[in-house]
Design an enzyme around this catalytic site. Structure first.
Site, PDB file in Angstrom:
ATOM      1  CG  ASP A 101      -2.316   0.526   1.040  1.00  0.00           C
ATOM      2  OD1 ASP A 101      -2.341   1.758   0.583  1.00  0.00           O
ATOM      3  OD2 ASP A 101      -3.302   0.023   1.296  1.00  0.00           O
ATOM      4  CG  ASP A 209      -4.588   5.750   0.756  1.00  0.00           C
ATOM      5  OD1 ASP A 209      -5.541   4.918   1.031  1.00  0.00           O
ATOM      6  OD2 ASP A 209      -4.708   6.668   1.572  1.00  0.00           O
ATOM      7  CD  GLU A 268      -8.617   4.564  -1.694  1.00  0.00           C
ATOM      8  OE1 GLU A 268      -9.498   4.092  -0.950  1.00  0.00           O
ATOM      9  OE2 GLU A 268      -8.074   5.300  -1.384  1.00  0.00           O
ATOM     10  CG  HIS A 341      -9.062  -1.214   4.436  1.00  0.00           C
ATOM     11  ND1 HIS A 341      -8.887  -1.333   2.965  1.00  0.00           N
ATOM     12  CD2 HIS A 341      -8.812  -0.091   4.768  1.00  0.00           C
ATOM     13  CE1 HIS A 341      -8.346  -0.029   2.749  1.00  0.00           C
ATOM     14  NE2 HIS A 341      -8.049   0.602   3.701  1.00  0.00           N
ATOM     15  CG  ASP A 342     -11.317   2.280   3.260  1.00  0.00           C
ATOM     16  OD1 ASP A 342     -11.073   2.146   4.621  1.00  0.00           O
ATOM     17  OD2 ASP A 342     -10.922   2.728   2.424  1.00  0.00           O
TER      18      ASP A 342
END
Ligand code: TEU
Length: 585
Positions: A101, A209, A268, A341-342
């Site tokens: 990430d 991210d 993302e 995870h969100d």
């Protein structure tokens, strides 16, 4: 179909590990790299090609690692750099890659870059972050003195005052996550050299991210007012800014050019449009290999408030995905995901997690999503159909975004139980309960006390309960992953939506010059009568059969996959013979 050269991710599947909740090897109740190492064989058995690891860098953990204070160290909570090297090697020998990430829109406020930057207005790193004086005519700290009226993603204003120097810094997320100033070439070079350092260690690529937030539009100014909060919407200044393409191309040229073409770049990109995604993920453009779009996970959210659920028509999700399939058909590449995870758990959100329909809806959702054209991303626990947890009070939420949402909501007079109701459905905490390995205490996640409550479903819902059951959700998802590799047409074949006349039932084909795969799915808990013209060139793929189909009636959440003869390259545990089941009449 301009896809450039064939790449592993065209037929590949990526498994996302949220390390804090995956597997704890040392009994402190928090997952770690040792735990990931223990499960590499499981991931290999599952058949995935890569692991995307949510952040494990040194971090105060204010946003569970998305606030990084040292990009070249592993947080002691998770292990050491030497252990990360072991993970890379353990994956490599099994033909899998590690995707790190990359969180470079912002750092932690404890990163030495920020400590220096805030130390004085004259500091050489002052310009590494985005500092502004108070609004014209306002004293520092006075109500409304923030340089712009923007609200952050995490409810507070997007600016925080640094008392010592009397200026505000921008943070699109928590105050502990100051935004880097990408206009400054030194910042960009520092990021690129850090990325190269990780690639030199053998990392297989990055999930980047909020990468469409790095270029801001200057001058920054007040945005249109948001409902409820009295603050403004700054998206016009921070989404997809004027230098985004330039920065990503520079990143390509400085970091990726001349390296292995199998290194993957996944952006993302909240609020990205199909048109933007087309350019961003077009190989000719040298920017990214694919993006995570947010439209299909926004359909059940209020437009101004992603924590507030609104009713959603399940088939609207499919229609939206069709738009993306069509939009990226000629240029660009899709990512295929239900959750991460969100996001809340897939089966509770898009399926039906009642005892009657849980398994079939989890399976059919996997079939529908992952047999589309794109790269499959499976979040930990989704392969066994993990469900949302239940929350009884506002005190049970731990995610920073939920905690801030509750604080802001209470301040505006919202009732605690109303907040529990909304967040129970939308909270990121749903995805962050420990991975359910077995029915043992703490779901086999830790020998100690888990950092976050185990979902009580672990008594019946776990890897152990499903591993050897050919009818399980896990076996099905494993067969889907295998099908992506072994059915010709699934990797690069065109996507063709076929109207069924009933919005609950979806039908699509994947076709290349020689082969066809057909997917039929009932996305409802109803039994539905449907006429699909029989096609005797198609053979049912037995391993992907879900639910009841008889005559022209499709049972709740039933789905079928057919393939033209000869398109079945190989499917583990699957005989390559004509199915006993007659084609739909
Ligand atoms: O998420 C970015 C993002 O857009 C989220 O805030 C999203 O709007 C929200 O979670 C609802 O889905 C990324 C990371 O995935 C997230 O975990 C971080 O908190 C955030 O960036 C800041 O780094």
């Amino acid at each position: 179909m301009a896809t450039g050269d064939s790449r592993w991710w065209h037929a590949g599947t990526v498994y996302q590990v949220y390390p804090r909740s995956f597997r704890d090897s040392d009994g402190d109740g928090i997952g770690d790299l040792g735990g990931l190492l223990e499960k590499v064989d499981y991931l290999h058995w599952l058949g995935v090609d890569a692991v995307w690891l949510s952040p494990v860098y040194r971090s105060p953990q204010h946003d569970n690692g998305y606030d990084i204070s040292d990009y070249r160290e592993i947080d002691p909570t998770f292990g050491t750099v030497a252990q990360l090297d072991e993970v890379i090697e353990a994956l490599r020998v099994r033909d899998m890659r590690l995707i790190m990430d990359l969180v470079v829109n912002h750092t932690s406020n404890e990163h030495p870059w920020f400590t220096e930057s805030r130390s004085s207005r004259q500091n050489a790193k002052r310009d590494w972050y985005i500092w502004r004086p108070p609004r014209e005519g306002s004293a520092p700290g006075a109500p409304g003195a923030e340089p712009t009226n923007w609200e952050s993603f995490f409810s507070r204003p997007a600016w925080t005052l640094d008392e010592a120097t009397g200026e505000y810094y921008l943070h699109l997320f928590a105050p502990e996550q100051p935004d880097l100033n990408w206009e400054n070439p030194e910042v960009r070079q520092a990021v690129y050299s850090m990325m190269a350092w990780w690639l030199d260690r053998g990392v297989g690529g990055f999930r980047m991210d909020v990468i469409n937030l790095i270029s801001k539009t200057y001058p920054l100014a007040d945005g249109p007012p948001l409902a409820d909060t009295g603050r403004g919407d700054g998206r016009d200044w921070y989404l997809h800014g004027p230098r985004l393409h330039e920065f990503l191309r520079e990143m390509h040229d400085e970091v990726f050019a001349g390296r292995d073409a199998g290194l993957v770049r996944v952006g993302e990109t909240p609020d990205v449009t199909v048109g933007q995604a087309r350019a961003l993920s077009d190989p000719e453009e040298r920017m990214l290999d694919m993006v995570f779009q947010f439209e299909h996970v926004s359909l059940d959210r209020a437009p101004d408030d992603w924590k507030r659920p609104v009713p959603m028509d399940r088939t609207a999700v499919y229609r939206n995905l069709v738009d993306w399939q069509d939009g990226l058909a000629e240029r660009g590449w899709n990512s295929l995901y239900w959750t991460n995870h969100d996001q809340p758990r897939t089966v509770s959100r898009f399926g039906d997690d009642s005892p009657e329909h849980w398994a079939q809806s989890a399976k059919t959702l996997a079939t529908m999503m992952y047999l589309m054209r794109g790269t499959a991303f499976i979040y930990q626990g989704d392969e066994i159909g993990m469900v949302n947890r239940s929350f009884a009070s506002i005190d049970e939420f731990v995610d920073v975004s939920a905690v801030e949402y509750i604080r802001a909501g209470l301040a505006r007079g919202r009732k605690p139980l109303e907040l529990v109701g909304d967040l129970g459905r939308t909270s990121r905490d749903n995805a962050r309960t420990p991975m359910q390995w077995s029915a043992a205490p703490a779901a086999g996640f830790t020998s100690g006390t888990a950092w976050f409550a185990v979902n009580p479903s672990a008594t019946w819902l776990s890897v152990q309960a499903q591993h050897d059951d050919p009818q399980s959700v896990l076996s099905h998802v494993r067969a889907v992953i295998a099908a992506r590799k072994n059915l010709a047409a699934l990797a690069l074949g065109d996507f063709v939506d076929v109207p069924t006349g009933d919005p609950r039932v979806v039908l699509f084909d994947r076709v290349d010059g020689h082969h066809r795969v057909r997917v039929l799915a009932n996305l409802s808990s109803d039994t539905v009568a449907i006429d699909v013209p029989p096609d005797d060139r198609l053979t049912a793929v037995d391993a992907l059969r879900v639910g009841e189909v008889s005559g022209n009636s499709l049972g709740p959440w039933a789905s079928r996959v057919w393939a033209t003869n000869g398109s079945l390259i190989r499917l583990a545990g699957q005989s390559n013979t004509r199915s006993q089941e007659p084609p739909l009449a």
